[in-house]
Structures are given as structure tokens and as C-alpha cells.
Design an enzyme around this catalytic site. Structure first.
Site, short mmCIF file in Angstrom:
data_model
loop_
_atom_site.label_atom_id
_atom_site.label_comp_id
_atom_site.label_asym_id
_atom_site.label_seq_id
_atom_site.Cartn_x
_atom_site.Cartn_y
_atom_site.Cartn_z
N CYS A 117 0.81 -1.23 0.00
CA CYS A 117 0.00 0.00 0.00
C CYS A 117 0.84 1.28 0.00
CB CYS A 117 -0.97 -0.01 1.17
SG CYS A 117 -2.17 -1.34 1.06
N HIS A 257 -3.25 7.44 1.66
CA HIS A 257 -3.65 6.09 1.27
C HIS A 257 -5.03 5.83 1.89
CE1 HIS A 257 -3.90 1.90 0.63
NE2 HIS A 257 -3.66 1.56 1.88
N ASN A 287 -9.86 -0.10 -0.26
CA ASN A 287 -8.40 -0.02 -0.27
C ASN A 287 -7.88 -0.67 -1.56
OD1 ASN A 287 -5.65 -0.37 0.07
ND2 ASN A 287 -5.79 -1.07 2.20
N1 COA Z 1 -18.58 -7.69 9.53
C1 COA Z 1 -19.08 -7.83 10.78
N2 COA Z 1 -18.32 -8.07 11.86
C2 COA Z 1 -16.99 -8.16 11.66
C3 COA Z 1 -16.41 -8.03 10.40
C4 COA Z 1 -17.27 -7.78 9.30
N3 COA Z 1 -16.81 -7.64 8.05
N4 COA Z 1 -15.07 -8.16 10.51
C5 COA Z 1 -14.82 -8.37 11.82
N5 COA Z 1 -15.97 -8.37 12.51
C6 COA Z 1 -16.18 -8.55 13.94
C7 COA Z 1 -15.04 -9.27 14.60
O1 COA Z 1 -15.16 -10.67 14.41
C8 COA Z 1 -15.23 -8.86 16.04
O2 COA Z 1 -16.25 -9.64 16.62
P1 COA Z 1 -16.07 -10.23 18.09
O3 COA Z 1 -15.93 -9.03 18.98
O4 COA Z 1 -17.34 -11.00 18.27
O5 COA Z 1 -14.84 -11.06 18.03
C9 COA Z 1 -15.76 -7.44 15.95
O6 COA Z 1 -16.23 -7.30 14.59
C10 COA Z 1 -14.71 -6.38 16.22
O7 COA Z 1 -13.53 -6.77 15.56
P2 COA Z 1 -12.29 -5.82 15.46
O8 COA Z 1 -11.19 -6.54 14.75
O9 COA Z 1 -11.99 -5.23 16.82
O10 COA Z 1 -12.89 -4.67 14.56
P3 COA Z 1 -12.21 -3.32 14.18
O11 COA Z 1 -13.02 -2.20 14.66
O12 COA Z 1 -10.73 -3.32 14.51
O13 COA Z 1 -12.35 -3.34 12.60
C11 COA Z 1 -10.96 -3.70 10.69
C12 COA Z 1 -11.72 -4.34 11.84
C13 COA Z 1 -10.29 -4.77 9.85
C14 COA Z 1 -11.96 -2.93 9.82
C15 COA Z 1 -9.92 -2.70 11.29
O14 COA Z 1 -9.17 -3.35 12.27
C16 COA Z 1 -9.00 -2.14 10.26
O15 COA Z 1 -9.41 -1.47 9.34
N6 COA Z 1 -7.68 -2.37 10.44
C17 COA Z 1 -6.69 -1.87 9.52
C18 COA Z 1 -6.67 -2.75 8.31
C19 COA Z 1 -5.97 -2.07 7.16
O16 COA Z 1 -6.12 -0.91 6.95
N7 COA Z 1 -5.23 -2.87 6.39
C20 COA Z 1 -4.53 -2.39 5.24
C21 COA Z 1 -3.39 -1.52 5.65
S1 COA Z 1 -2.66 -0.79 4.26
#
Ligand code: COA
Length: 332
Positions: A117, A257, A287
């Protein structure tokens, strides 16, 4: 031309996204998720997915053709093609060579840059250095990824955030106050397993076992990646500005980004900018990995958000972990 005053300027820009759109409602029918969850946690409403009969080089060619047309530069004048991608058509050779062949860029050298990225920042910085040094006159810099090909449609953590696309710029030498003023690149290999594709490389070559265990798909620690991203983007922005001799108050538009709207908001808040100074299109594309910054930059210039003389700050973050920033003064 005196190399001390020679700068790389963006002489043309273009982008491309596939026609096929995958909405949050489509995802609701495929996995256990909801439009409400995706929008509130990521800011994404839809993303574009590359058709099965096309590949990364096809998107790269579309974006690059538009950039050359925008610059009014014939294919024969391109000296170098730099393609940022982690989803090349093959493991080798460089997809940049395939783009070169498809576009008839017969006088160019070509290679890929695999910085995920942050790829657009890495490729643009490399291209700018080649132009500034006097080695090349016309450098085509492309960011293109068909990341949907590496996404596990059963992993709801990952499959909702990514989309496909490409963007390109033509760099040329300029000698005014316009062009790329500073570049900053940093990485921390200790974070490599926060976001990676375990199998398919030399460490875990493809086998029945790697396929059965879905190891060719992206694995991501979302929370850890999130935590690092806002900090790294802020640091990249400050370092790039410092090296250009500018302050946050000099920034007319920040083009970050597009990974997650909450990451962008956190970085913007830490920097003391306001969101109306930031290019955001994550709602429509998700993304798009190496394409994302170029795609947002192209949209910004098309819809009149950037004017000649504006200071534009590009900031990226990605797997590696890698991060970086570029400050440029728009115009040729
Ligand atoms: N739909 C519904 N629920 C989802 C889900 C989805 N698509 N993906 C995850 N969950 C759930 C998880 O299982 C978790 O449930 P639980 O509490 O029962 O275990 C809950 O949502 C919270 O999960 P969490 O990982 O804490 O969510 P979050 O707020 O951190 O959001 C991301 C998850 C992936 C959106 C976030 O962490 C993120 O964007 N991270 C950066 C990723 C990124 O940018 N990557 C590329 C970098 S260049």
C-alpha cells in the site's frame, strides 16, 4: 539543465477502475456482515472488482495510457516504467515489462516495486530520483493491484476492505518551483506478519497443503495494523513536510492512502488538519493498495480540488510495515 535546480514534475496523470462494482449489500448476501458494520468501521460502501478475463497489467495499461494522453507524450519517449504492485501477472518477470510490451514503450527500461500500500510513494520517489539525477527524462510511474485475487472471500475481516484499481503519472524534468519537493520512505520489518500472504513465495511454495489451508490469501491482524497506521502516516507526513521546509499550515490538500476512514481521521486529527483539506474516496473504492493514492490524486485534479501552485501532501502506509510521504507543488 543544471541538476541542482532540476525537479521531477507530474506532467500527466490517469487512473482506471474495473466496471464491476461489489457493494456492501452484495457482501451481506455472501458473508456474515452488514452495511452498517462496514460503513461505521471502515467508511467503505462499495469497491470495484476486476473481471476474470483481465489482469493487473490490463488495468495498468489503461491508467498509463490516460496519463500519457494527459501529458501529450508519445509512447516512444518513455525512458522508464516503474510499476508498484503486489499482484503482478506472474511472480516473475516484472509486470512492468508486460505493460511496456502492451503499450509499445520500446525505448524504456521497466521494473516492479513491491511495497504494497506504500507502493505508489515508493515508485514515485524512485522515479523522481531518476528524473532529478538526469538519468531519465520521461518516467512512467504506475500503481496497480488486483488485490481481490488474493482476498479470502470467507475472511470477513479482510474481504470487505479491498478493491481493485490502477493509477499512473508521467514524471518529466522541470526547472521551476513546481514538482516534487521532498520524499520520505521508512519501514519496520518487525511488523511483516501483521499483513502478508504466507504462501506462494520461496518460503512456502505452492502445494496441496498450502492451498488446502488457504495460505495463498492475505492474512491480516486488523487491530495491530490499524494501531500502527495512524502513527506511521502522521510521522511520514511530518518528515516529508520538514524535508520540504514546509509546515502543516502550508498544505493545500493531503492525499492519503485510503485504507480506512478512521485511520485517515486519526492521522488528520494528529496533524491538526481538517477533513475538508483531505482527499477521500474510500467510500467508492475501498483499499486499492498501490493504486489508492494515485486514484485519489487523479480524482482531485479532475474535480478541480488542486490548482497550479498548490502544495499537495501524499502519505502512504502498508505491509512491511512500510510508510512514506511526498510533498509536491502542483503544476509543470
Ligand atoms: N462484519 C461484521 N463483523 C466483523 C467483520 C465484518 N466484516 N469483521 C470483523 N468483525 C467482527 C469481529 O469478528 C469482532 O467480533 P467479536 O468481537 O465477536 O470477536 C468485531 O467485529 C470487532 O472486531 P475488530 O477486529 O476489533 O474490529 P475493528 O473495529 O478493529 O475493525 C478492521 C476491523 C479490519 C476494519 C480494522 O481493524 C482495520 O481497518 N484495520 C486496519 C486494516 C488495514 O487498513 N489494512 C490495510 C493496511 S494498508
Amino acid at each position: 539543465m543544471n541538476n541542482a535546480t532540476r525537479r521531477a514534475v507530474i506532467a500527466g496523470i490517469g487512473s482506471y477502475v474495473p466496471e464491476k462494482v461489489l457493494t456492501n449489500q452484495d457482501l451481506e448476501r455472501m458473508i456474515d456482515t452488514s452495511d452498517e458494520w462496514i460503513v461505521s468501521r471502515t467508511g467503505i460502501r462499495e469497491r470495484h472488482i476486476l473481471e476474470d478475463n483481465l489482469t493487473t497489467s490490463d488495468m495498468a495499461v489503461e491508467a498509463a495510457t490516460r496519463a500519457l494522453r494527459h501529458a501529450g507524450c508519445p509512447a516512444s519517449k518513455v525512458d522508464l516504467v516503474l510499476l508498484a504492485t503486489v499482484t503482478g501477472d506472474y511472480v516473475f518477470p516484472s509486470t512492468a515489462c508486460i505493460v511496456q510490451e502492451k503499450m509499445g514503450l520500446t525505448n524504456a527500461g521497466a521494473f516492479d516495486i513491491g511495497s504494497s500500500c506504500s507502493g505508489f510513494i515508493a515508485a514515485l520517489s524512485t522515479g523522481a530520483a531518476f528524473v532529478q539525477s538526469g538519468n531519465f527524462q520521461n518516467v512512467l510511474v504506475i500503481g496497480a493491484d488486483a488485490i481481490s485475487r488474493m482476498v479470502d472471500c470467507k475472511d470477513r475481516n479482510v474481504c470487505v476492505i479491498f478493491g481493485d484499481g490502477a493509477a499512473a503519472v508521467l514524471l518529466q524534468a522541470g526547472h521551476s518551483d513546481r514538482g516534487i519537493l521532498s520524499t520520505y520512505i521508512k519501514s519496520d520489518g518487525a511488523g511483516c506478519r501483521h499483513l502478508y500472504q504466507p504462501a506462494g513465495g520461496a518460503k512456502l511454495p505452492p502445494s496441496l497443503d498450502t492451498i488446502t489451508n488457504r495460505l495463498h490469501y492475505i492474512k491480516m491482524d486488523g487491530r495491530e495494523t490499524f494501531k500502527q497506521a495512524a502513527r506511521a502516516m502522521t510521522s511520514a507526513a511530518f518528515e516529508a513536510l520538514k524535508s520540504a521546509g514546509l509546515e502543516v499550515s502550508d498544505v493545500d490538500l493531503m492525499v492519503p492512502h485510503q485504507a480506512n476512514i478512521r485511520i485517515i481521521q486519526a492521522a488528520v486529527q494528529r496533524m491538526g488538519l481538517s477533513m475538508d483539506q483531505v482527499a477521500v474516496n474510500i467510500d467508492r473504492y475501498g483499499n486499492t493498495v498501490a493504486a489508492s493514492i494515485g486514484l485519489a490524486l487523479d480524482e482531485s485534479q479532475q474535480n478541480g480540488r488542486i490548482e497550479a501552485g498548490d502544495h499537495v501532501l501524499l502519505v502512504g502506509f502498508g505491509a512491511g510495515l512500510t510508510w512514506g510521504g511526498i510533498v509536491l507543488r502542483w503544476g509543470v
